[in-house]
Motif scaffolding. Structure first.
Motif, PDB file in Angstrom:
ATOM      1  N   LYS A   1       0.844  -1.194   0.000  1.00 32.83           N
ATOM      2  CA  LYS A   1       0.000   0.000   0.000  1.00 32.83           C
ATOM      3  C   LYS A   1       0.882   1.248   0.000  1.00 32.83           C
ATOM      4  O   LYS A   1       1.939   1.285   0.645  1.00 32.83           O
ATOM      5  CB  LYS A   1      -0.911   0.004   1.224  1.00 32.83           C
ATOM      6  N   ARG A   2       0.431   2.286  -0.721  1.00 32.18           N
ATOM      7  CA  ARG A   2       1.225   3.508  -0.868  1.00 32.18           C
ATOM      8  C   ARG A   2       0.425   4.720  -0.401  1.00 32.18           C
ATOM      9  O   ARG A   2      -0.739   4.891  -0.779  1.00 32.18           O
ATOM     10  CB  ARG A   2       1.626   3.706  -2.328  1.00 32.18           C
ATOM     11  N   VAL A   3       1.075   5.562   0.396  1.00 31.76           N
ATOM     12  CA  VAL A   3       0.477   6.811   0.856  1.00 31.76           C
ATOM     13  C   VAL A   3       1.343   7.967   0.373  1.00 31.76           C
ATOM     14  O   VAL A   3       2.550   8.010   0.663  1.00 31.76           O
ATOM     15  CB  VAL A   3       0.346   6.857   2.391  1.00 31.76           C
ATOM     16  N   LEU A   4       0.752   8.900  -0.341  1.00 33.89           N
ATOM     17  CA  LEU A   4       1.442  10.098  -0.807  1.00 33.89           C
ATOM     18  C   LEU A   4       1.022  11.258   0.079  1.00 33.89           C
ATOM     19  O   LEU A   4      -0.162  11.563   0.209  1.00 33.89           O
ATOM     20  CB  LEU A   4       1.086  10.386  -2.263  1.00 33.89           C
ATOM     21  N   LEU A   5       2.000  11.907   0.707  1.00 26.45           N
ATOM     22  CA  LEU A   5       1.729  13.027   1.607  1.00 26.45           C
ATOM     23  C   LEU A   5       2.251  14.304   0.967  1.00 26.45           C
ATOM     24  O   LEU A   5       3.449  14.425   0.681  1.00 26.45           O
ATOM     25  CB  LEU A   5       2.381  12.795   2.974  1.00 26.45           C
ATOM     26  N   LEU A   6       1.352  15.254   0.722  1.00 22.64           N
ATOM     27  CA  LEU A   6       1.694  16.498   0.032  1.00 22.64           C
ATOM     28  C   LEU A   6       1.620  17.672   0.995  1.00 22.64           C
ATOM     29  O   LEU A   6       0.644  17.835   1.733  1.00 22.64           O
ATOM     30  CB  LEU A   6       0.739  16.728  -1.142  1.00 22.64           C
ATOM     31  N   SER A   7       2.665  18.500   0.973  1.00 20.84           N
ATOM     32  CA  SER A   7       2.744  19.641   1.871  1.00 20.84           C
ATOM     33  C   SER A   7       3.282  20.846   1.104  1.00 20.84           C
ATOM     34  O   SER A   7       3.475  20.797  -0.119  1.00 20.84           O
ATOM     35  CB  SER A   7       3.640  19.302   3.064  1.00 20.84           C
ATOM     36  N   GLU A   8       3.528  21.930   1.841  1.00 20.67           N
ATOM     37  CA  GLU A   8       4.207  23.109   1.311  1.00 20.67           C
ATOM     38  C   GLU A   8       5.109  23.669   2.396  1.00 20.67           C
ATOM     39  O   GLU A   8       4.907  23.408   3.585  1.00 20.67           O
ATOM     40  CB  GLU A   8       3.212  24.182   0.854  1.00 20.67           C
TER      41      GLU A   8
ATOM     42  N   VAL B   1      -2.966  24.436  -0.014  1.00 22.92           N
ATOM     43  CA  VAL B   1      -2.750  24.583  -1.452  1.00 22.92           C
ATOM     44  C   VAL B   1      -2.723  23.242  -2.177  1.00 22.92           C
ATOM     45  O   VAL B   1      -3.485  23.036  -3.140  1.00 22.92           O
ATOM     46  CB  VAL B   1      -1.484  25.419  -1.742  1.00 22.92           C
ATOM     47  N   PRO B   2      -1.883  22.273  -1.801  1.00 24.77           N
ATOM     48  CA  PRO B   2      -1.969  20.980  -2.476  1.00 24.77           C
ATOM     49  C   PRO B   2      -3.328  20.327  -2.283  1.00 24.77           C
ATOM     50  O   PRO B   2      -3.801  19.590  -3.157  1.00 24.77           O
ATOM     51  CB  PRO B   2      -0.843  20.156  -1.836  1.00 24.77           C
ATOM     52  N   ASN B   3      -3.969  20.618  -1.167  1.00 28.07           N
ATOM     53  CA  ASN B   3      -5.314  20.097  -0.938  1.00 28.07           C
ATOM     54  C   ASN B   3      -6.285  20.599  -2.016  1.00 28.07           C
ATOM     55  O   ASN B   3      -7.096  19.843  -2.556  1.00 28.07           O
ATOM     56  CB  ASN B   3      -5.797  20.530   0.448  1.00 28.07           C
ATOM     57  N   ALA B   4      -6.168  21.893  -2.344  1.00 33.96           N
ATOM     58  CA  ALA B   4      -7.033  22.465  -3.375  1.00 33.96           C
ATOM     59  C   ALA B   4      -6.691  21.912  -4.757  1.00 33.96           C
ATOM     60  O   ALA B   4      -7.579  21.653  -5.581  1.00 33.96           O
ATOM     61  CB  ALA B   4      -6.894  23.985  -3.379  1.00 33.96           C
ATOM     62  N   VAL B   5      -5.409  21.714  -5.023  1.00 32.51           N
ATOM     63  CA  VAL B   5      -4.975  21.200  -6.326  1.00 32.51           C
ATOM     64  C   VAL B   5      -5.473  19.772  -6.526  1.00 32.51           C
ATOM     65  O   VAL B   5      -6.016  19.421  -7.589  1.00 32.51           O
ATOM     66  CB  VAL B   5      -3.443  21.260  -6.441  1.00 32.51           C
ATOM     67  N   VAL B   6      -5.321  18.924  -5.515  1.00 32.55           N
ATOM     68  CA  VAL B   6      -5.793  17.542  -5.630  1.00 32.55           C
ATOM     69  C   VAL B   6      -7.313  17.504  -5.702  1.00 32.55           C
ATOM     70  O   VAL B   6      -7.888  16.678  -6.429  1.00 32.55           O
ATOM     71  CB  VAL B   6      -5.276  16.701  -4.443  1.00 32.55           C
ATOM     72  N   SER B   7      -7.991  18.386  -4.979  1.00 31.88           N
ATOM     73  CA  SER B   7      -9.455  18.448  -5.047  1.00 31.88           C
ATOM     74  C   SER B   7      -9.917  18.723  -6.474  1.00 31.88           C
ATOM     75  O   SER B   7     -10.875  18.110  -6.960  1.00 31.88           O
ATOM     76  CB  SER B   7      -9.982  19.539  -4.104  1.00 31.88           C
ATOM     77  N   ARG B   8      -9.231  19.631  -7.142  1.00 31.03           N
ATOM     78  CA  ARG B   8      -9.589  19.923  -8.534  1.00 31.03           C
ATOM     79  C   ARG B   8      -9.368  18.702  -9.419  1.00 31.03           C
ATOM     80  O   ARG B   8     -10.211  18.380 -10.274  1.00 31.03           O
ATOM     81  CB  ARG B   8      -8.760  21.101  -9.053  1.00 31.03           C
ATOM     82  N   LEU B   9      -8.261  17.994  -9.210  1.00 38.32           N
ATOM     83  CA  LEU B   9      -7.993  16.799 -10.006  1.00 38.32           C
ATOM     84  C   LEU B   9      -9.057  15.725  -9.758  1.00 38.32           C
ATOM     85  O   LEU B   9      -9.439  14.993 -10.676  1.00 38.32           O
ATOM     86  CB  LEU B   9      -6.606  16.247  -9.682  1.00 38.32           C
ATOM     87  N   LYS B  10      -9.551  15.642  -8.535  1.00 37.79           N
ATOM     88  CA  LYS B  10     -10.608  14.670  -8.234  1.00 37.79           C
ATOM     89  C   LYS B  10     -11.902  15.031  -8.970  1.00 37.79           C
ATOM     90  O   LYS B  10     -12.613  14.147  -9.456  1.00 37.79           O
ATOM     91  CB  LYS B  10     -10.849  14.591  -6.727  1.00 37.79           C
ATOM     92  N   ARG B  11     -12.188  16.321  -9.088  1.00 41.50           N
ATOM     93  CA  ARG B  11     -13.376  16.732  -9.855  1.00 41.50           C
ATOM     94  C   ARG B  11     -13.226  16.367 -11.332  1.00 41.50           C
ATOM     95  O   ARG B  11     -14.214  16.129 -12.024  1.00 41.50           O
ATOM     96  CB  ARG B  11     -13.603  18.239  -9.721  1.00 41.50           C
TER      97      ARG B  11
END
Length: 371
Positions: free
Chosen positions: A4-11, A115-125
């Protein structure tokens, strides 16, 4: 069988967001060595030249115009990042995010910065089919953290959960886990070994942190602390701020066997174990690390916005006090010189910590989803 893989995105806007990501990654691997984790500061990773420049500009704003930071924080407090802003972020700075995700093929994405949260949210849409967990790394819930595409929010306290509920987030999408800290803060180290490692004495000790961004500027209070140097050991941690370190070392008041001025160190957990009091900026991560060690805290110069909220939470819950004057220093420096009183106070905080905080809870919440 594939791990299993977990990707953790931060700034990198303050170290706490990325520290929380690494702490969660370490915690996951300690609970289940079969899990693969990857922590990325997304802007820096995708834009190695522009990313650090933006972070540096933000740092200068925080240091020189903290009131402006507070105004922006409050003005946007109830607003999530709208779709136009998300589109602009993606096209200007985060164009290749989907390629990174496709290459790493995570089973779960955890974001520890809005910020990465918003970017990934857009990709999910747009069709990305990967669960998104949002770890809020402060003791407040700013609107920029929120998005309808978030699978689950991991939050510090029931108060933060209620703030999200008041914004319309369903209760079942929120879990109170506390902010994760590195496993080093789960353990207690041998004090004699720490004293030997850092050249410290076995005496009442105060740990002063927060100079990494050049914001350890309360010179009058710093000078007043050195008046206790014959009775109280002082450890100043200034991070990578060489200018601040040189300035303190050149000051005769800091040239004393009981005063240590340290640069960047990964041994803060050990230093907290041999300290009786922590003086710090009220960043969410540092406060949680202090909480995990049950060390009383004095907070100075909170940045308007999230640091004020962090400070309010810890003061209201009895884990710390605002450092407002020399009277505060007098009170606490005298207390830690009374061995019985200092030990009893620390025990009280540890008991309260055990009631309110489990350092493995955040990792376990993510692990439960992975199983």
């Amino acid at each position: 069988m594939r791990k299993k893989r977990v990707l953790l995105l931060s700034e990198g806007f303050g170290s706490g967001h990325t520290q929380a990501a690494y702490a969660l990654a370490f915690g996951l691997r300690e609970l289940d060595p079969g899990i693969q984790t990857r922590v990325i500061e997304l802007g820096k990773f995708l834009n190695p030249v522009l990313g650090p420049m933006i972070v540096n500009a933000y740092r200068k704003t925080v240091v020189k115009q903290p009131k402006l930071v507070g105004i922006v924080y409050r003005r946007q407090y109830k607003k999530s990042l709208n779709r136009l802003t998300q589109l602009a972020l993606h096209r200007i700075f985060y164009t290749h995010t989907s390629q990174v995700i496709n290459q790493l093929k995570p089973d779960l994405i955890v974001c520890t910065h809005p910020v990465p949260n918003a970017v990934v949210s857009r990709l999910k849409r747009l069709g990305l089919d990967v669960p998104l967990y949002t770890l809020i790394t402060d003791y407040d819930a700013h609107g920029t953290w929120t998005s309808t595409e978030v699978t689950k929010y991991l939050v510090s306290t029931p108060l933060v959960m209620q703030k999200l509920i008041d914004r319309g987030i369903p209760r079942q999408r929120i879990e109170v886990t506390g902010i994760p800290v590195h496993p080093n803060f789960w353990h207690t180290y041998d004090k004699a070994e720490i004293h030997s490692q850092f050249g410290l004495k076995d005496m009442p000790t105060v740990l002063i942190m927060g100079g990494g961004w050049g914001i350890l500027n309360s010179d009058d209070l710093l000078a007043h602390m050195t008046e206790y140097r014959d009775r109280v050991q002082l450890i100043y941690c200034v991070g990578n701020n060489e200018e601040a370190r040189d300035r303190l070392l050149a000051d005769p008041r800091f040239q004393h066997p009981n005063v240590k001025v340290l640069g960047f160190t990964r041994e803060v957990s050990k230093l907290m174990d041999v300290s009786d009091l922590l003086v710090t900026k009220p960043g969410g991560m540092t406060c949680t690390e202090g909480l995990s060690k049950g060390i009383p805290m004095l907070f100075y110069e909170p940045i308007p916005g999230q640091e004020e909220e962090n400070c309010e939470y810890f003061v209201n819950n009895g884990f710390g006090e605002m450092l407002e004057s020399t009277d505060t220093i007098e009170k606490w420096f005298h207390l830690i010189q009374e061995p019985y009183a200092a030990v009893q106070y620390r025990r009280k905080l540890l008991s309260k910590r055990n009631q309110q905080y489990n350092p493995t809870q955040c990792s376990r919440a993510v692990l439960q989803f992975m199983q």
